[in-house]
Design a protein around this motif. Structure first.
Motif, PDB file in Angstrom:
ATOM      1  N   TRP A 239       5.195 -70.261 101.150  1.00  0.00           N
ATOM      2  CA  TRP A 239       6.507 -70.111 101.780  1.00  0.00           C
ATOM      3  C   TRP A 239       6.393 -70.103 103.305  1.00  0.00           C
TER       4      TRP A 239
ATOM      5  N   TYR B 201       6.041 -73.549 104.410  1.00  0.00           N
ATOM      6  CA  TYR B 201       7.326 -74.247 104.327  1.00  0.00           C
ATOM      7  C   TYR B 201       8.191 -73.942 105.545  1.00  0.00           C
TER       8      TYR B 201
ATOM      9  N   ALA C  61       7.042 -76.095 108.236  1.00  0.00           N
ATOM     10  CA  ALA C  61       7.374 -77.491 107.933  1.00  0.00           C
ATOM     11  C   ALA C  61       8.851 -77.763 108.226  1.00  0.00           C
TER      12      ALA C  61
ATOM     13  N   ALA D 123      11.408 -84.498 107.162  1.00  0.00           N
ATOM     14  CA  ALA D 123      10.107 -84.770 106.556  1.00  0.00           C
ATOM     15  C   ALA D 123       9.773 -83.711 105.506  1.00  0.00           C
ATOM     16  N   ALA D 124      10.161 -82.463 105.782  1.00  0.00           N
ATOM     17  CA  ALA D 124       9.893 -81.397 104.819  1.00  0.00           C
ATOM     18  C   ALA D 124      10.647 -81.657 103.516  1.00  0.00           C
ATOM     19  N   ARG D 125      11.902 -82.062 103.656  1.00  0.00           N
ATOM     20  CA  ARG D 125      12.721 -82.328 102.468  1.00  0.00           C
ATOM     21  C   ARG D 125      12.111 -83.478 101.662  1.00  0.00           C
ATOM     22  N   LEU D 126      11.673 -84.523 102.370  1.00  0.00           N
ATOM     23  CA  LEU D 126      11.089 -85.677 101.688  1.00  0.00           C
ATOM     24  C   LEU D 126       9.724 -85.337 101.078  1.00  0.00           C
ATOM     25  N   SER D 127       9.157 -84.197 101.473  1.00  0.00           N
ATOM     26  CA  SER D 127       7.894 -83.772 100.879  1.00  0.00           C
ATOM     27  C   SER D 127       8.122 -82.812  99.723  1.00  0.00           C
ATOM     28  N   GLY D 128       9.385 -82.628  99.348  1.00  0.00           N
ATOM     29  CA  GLY D 128       9.668 -81.777  98.202  1.00  0.00           C
ATOM     30  C   GLY D 128       9.732 -80.294  98.539  1.00  0.00           C
ATOM     31  N   VAL D 129       9.831 -79.976  99.826  1.00  0.00           N
ATOM     32  CA  VAL D 129       9.965 -78.567 100.203  1.00  0.00           C
ATOM     33  C   VAL D 129      11.373 -78.092  99.817  1.00  0.00           C
ATOM     34  N   PRO D 130      11.478 -76.948  99.129  1.00  0.00           N
ATOM     35  CA  PRO D 130      12.810 -76.434  98.767  1.00  0.00           C
ATOM     36  C   PRO D 130      13.497 -75.847  99.992  1.00  0.00           C
TER      37      PRO D 130
END
Lengths: 313, 482
Positions: A185, A188, A191, A198-205
């Motif tokens: 966390w 994240y 990130a 970029a964080a969203r595109l890496s699957g970060v919630p």
């Protein structure tokens, strides 16, 4: 080569320590009272509340937000805890509920930011106003006094010779450090603050982590509220006014980037210490409170300038 | 959905593979030419469609219903009608009787038969009476009768195989008019011919077969005849990557809806690289975004892809077009960037295992040859090509089944570009299906098993390298602008 060692990472990591060291050296030369154990402990006690708030603030700033509501949240949490305890609730339960309210309101603000997409500055500015109003309504504008023993212990007690507020601060420092340095966390948060897309595109919630950040800041406000209430032996409806700015200042002096994605728990702690040492030193030297404000402003700008120079290389 | 869809048709005669998994689709209201050299597989494909031959594999769908294959009666019943060189007419019966041939009731009501025939002949403006025996008509007129016959039998798909071979120019022109009339009535028409001028004159789209494989399906408007010839007989493009043939099964079934696109569904086999070509705004970039859960409604094997997180869980990963804005967190270390999508798997109780994370970064630095070999450096300090490799490392670390790549070599130098191509080929060999959306046609021809060309939100052409020259593909992409 000396110059080669002055790499940005090196300076960023140890620059604050140097700054604090120089400050301590100068002040100990200027005042014989400065470098005494009791004064040093006093400084730690004085900075504890700001440091706790600043650590919570750092978590929010890291993810690219800001929390202006912490001062009001602190007042509300303190008032709730005190009021419930006076009303006959078990003191420990009352404290827990005070912290719980602060966390819950942090979550509420987080939801508005993360899911409704409102700007953090506006949401928490509204929080700053509304929570202060709630405090005034709850206390009817009067301090709550005559608190039971556990409150006083939190504010003035000692454990193994260490003041409880200092203990609380150090524990919260370790908790925050652990969160940011070792957990997923924490990563994240960096990130999202560094590059939300970029964080969203890496699957970060992204949204849940944002909510978490404001909840964590709420936890910090609740914790600080208990320490302050104990120290003052009362819950003041106007407690914590302007504390959010001190917390932001400590984070920024400690190297936290207001743009998000950069900063550490230790940096913020050192930032809070530098501001605290400066205040303490100026008090010892009988600098007028007016000039102290100016000095604080200058230090914040200096910290940012140095940071900028170091990063630019 | 297309009116007629033939999927993965295979046919083997002894040791010869006549059809190697051919896809072929015809829309309602379209004249679709089928071309190729002798032995390319055109006639075999049509015989399978007509039920005269049973395929070794594949499916045929008509208006969303799957057909039973290998039965002429079934194909006829479903409205698939062939008009061959050798006509299917009874010379000594009248035109009217021929129109109902094979469907004559036990007791013929001659009056009704002739009335209906007359109406049809007038409607089609054919200029002869229903009473004439077919045998006395000229060949061209007989062909027209055959067409009318198909129509009276409620054909939905009409296949013309070298229908003009025996016709005079005037007769052929009359047939063209009739065929266009049928197209306007919403029939799907397949036109097989060696005469390319005929194809250009008549057809809307063309599918090129070659050695039992489909080379391309593309619209004819604006296409030069030389380009079509090139697709039929031209040389293999040089410089193409040595791509593995995709593994046969099981394919990923992908569905794409929304995002301003015409709904699209297709299969992608493990290790297959599909290219998406088209000008900016043609819809090709929306496809990868939908499949990564960023907009619209994407599905893989029926499972929804509603967010990047969900897509990653289902084995889909996107390498975005803008690596600085979307691909990397420049201030974080290369290590933290690579591990970000798989951080959960590297954690125990929410605590990231530093050793496993470092090992992962080292592994991918080595596998992709990322320089300098220091995973602790901030991602922003790497060169363009190495940054792109970092994004690839991050993507591959998720061990995707389907890798989506948007402009994978934009702003990357030539050497790094070649390395990236080789890497993608390697991963294709490992069974990773890939979809590459690129504005660089040369890149797609080099890299892809298949290419979809997009125009205004729909696929207008499909190419199967290697037998497609860059000029032809670029031309089709270019006309997509108009």
């Amino acid at each position: 080569m000396l110059w080669a060692r002055l790499r940005p990472e090196f300076l960023a990591r140890y620059g604050l320590v140097w700054a604090l060291g120089i400050l301590v050296l100068v002040l100990s030369l200027l005042s014989p009272y400065f470098l005494t154990p009791s004064n040093l402990l006093n400084i730690l006690r004085q900075v504890s509340i700001n440091a706790i708030l600043a650590l919570g603030m750092t978590v929010v700033i890291l993810k690219g937000g800001i929390d202006l509501s912490v001062g009001s949240l602190l007042a509300l949490a303190g008032a709730m805890a005190a009021g419930l305890a006076i009303a006959g609730l078990s003191p420990v339960l009352a404290m827990g509920l005070g912290i719980g309210v602060a966390i819950a309101l942090g979550v509420l603000q987080g939801l508005l930011v993360a899911y409704a997409g409102l700007p953090p500055f506006i949401v928490t500015l509204a929080g700053l106003t509304a929570f202060r109003g709630l405090t005034l309504v709850y206390t009817d504008g009067r301090p709550i006094t005559g608190l039971p023993e556990p409150f006083l212990f939190l504010g003035n007690g000692t454990v193994l010779g260490m003041p409880v507020p200092v203990m609380a601060m150090l524990l919260f420092l370790l908790l925050t450090h652990f969160l940011l340095r070792y957990t997923a966390w924490g990563r994240y948060l960096y990130a999202i603050g560094g590059n939300e897309e970029a964080a969203r595109l890496s699957g970060v919630p992204v949204a849940p982590i944002k909510v978490f950040a404001y909840a964590y800041s709420g936890l910090a406000a609740g914790l600080a509220a208990l320490v302050l209430t104990g120290r003052l032996n009362s819950a003041q409806p106007t407690a914590g006014t302007g504390f959010e700015l001190d917390a932001i200042a400590a984070a920024v002096v400690g190297g936290t980037s207001l743009a998000g994605g950069r900063g550490t728990a230790w940096g913020t702690f050192l930032g809070a210490l530098i501001i605290g040492v400066l205040n303490n030193g100026m008090n010892l030297l009988n600098v007028s409170a007016f000039y102290q404000l100016i000095a604080k402003g200058v230090v914040i700008v200096l910290a940012l300038l140095v940071d900028r120079l170091v990063r630019r290389r | 959905m297309a009116l007629l869809e033939m999927r993965g048709i295979r046919k083997r005669f002894g040791g010869v593979e006549a059809l190697k998994g051919v896809d072929f689709a015809v829309e309602a209201g379209e004249i679709h030419a089928l071309v190729g050299e002798n032995g390319a597989g055109k006639s075999t494909l049509m015989k399978i469609l007509s039920g005269a031959l049973a395929p070794d594999g594949g499916e045929v769908w008509l208006s969303g219903r799957r057909l039973r294959l290998g039965s002429v009666q079934e194909a006829r019943r479903q409205g698939i009608v062939m008009v061959y060189q050798e006509l299917n007419l009874a010379p000594n019966l009248s035109v009217a009787e021929n129109l109902s041939l094979g469907r004559l009731p036990l007791f013929v009501d001659r009056k009704r038969l002739y009335t209906r025939a007359r109406i049809l002949l007038e409607e089609l403006d054919l200029g002869f009476t229903p009473e004439v025996p077919v045998g006395v008509l000229e060949v061209g007129q007989q062909t027209l009768v055959a067409v009318a016959q198909a129509l009276s039998q409620e054909a939905r798909i009409l296949v013309f195989d070298e229908a003009t071979a025996a016709l005079s120019a005037r007769e052929a022109e009359r047939l063209f008019q009739l065929v266009k009339e049928l197209r306007n009535r919403g029939l799907g028409i397949v036109w097989i011919s060696h005469r390319l001028e005929e194809v250009f004159h008549l057809a809307d789209r063309v599918t090129v077969l070659r050695d039992g494989q489909r080379v391309a399906t593309l619209p004819l408007s604006g296409l030069k005849p030389e380009a079509l010839v090139e697709l039929m007989v031209g040389k293999r493009e040089a410089g193409r990557l040595d791509l593995p043939s995709p593994k046969a099964h099981p394919p990923l079934h992908l569905e794409v809806r929304g995002g301003g696109l015409e709904p699209l569904a297709f299969d992608l086999r493990p290790g297959e690289i599909l290219g998406l070509a088209g000008v900016v705004g043609s819809g090709r970039s929306a496809v990868v975004e939908i499949l990564f859960g960023l907009e619209g409604e994407g599905r893989v094997n029926g499972e929804p892809l509603r967010s990047p997180l969900e897509a990653i869980r289902r084995g889909v990963f996107l390498v975005p077009a803008d690596r600085k804005a979307q691909g990397l967190i420049l201030g974080l270390s290369a290590r933290a960037n690579i591990s970000l999508p798989v951080l959960r798997e590297l954690s125990f109780g929410g605590v990231v295992s530093a050793s496993r994370e470092a090992a992962l970064a080292r592994q991918w630095f080595q596998a992709l040859g990322i320089r300098p070999q220091d995973p602790e450096r901030p991602a922003g300090t790497f060169s363009g090509g190495n940054q792109q490799k970092l994004v690839l490392a991050k993507a591959l670390a998720t061990r995707p089944r389907l890798l989506l790549l948007a402009e994978p070599t934009r702003g990357v130098d030539v050497a790094a570009r070649q390395e990236i191509y080789a890497l993608l080929a390697t991963w294709a060999r490992e069974g990773v299906a890939q979809i590459v959306s690129s504005g660089d046609t040369e890149e797609l021809l080099l890299l892809c098993h298949r290419i979809f060309v997009f125009r205004k939100g729909r696929v207008v052409a499909e190419f199967h390298p290697p037998y497609c020259s860059e000029e032809v593909v670029a031309h089709v992409v270019g006309t997509a602008q108009a």
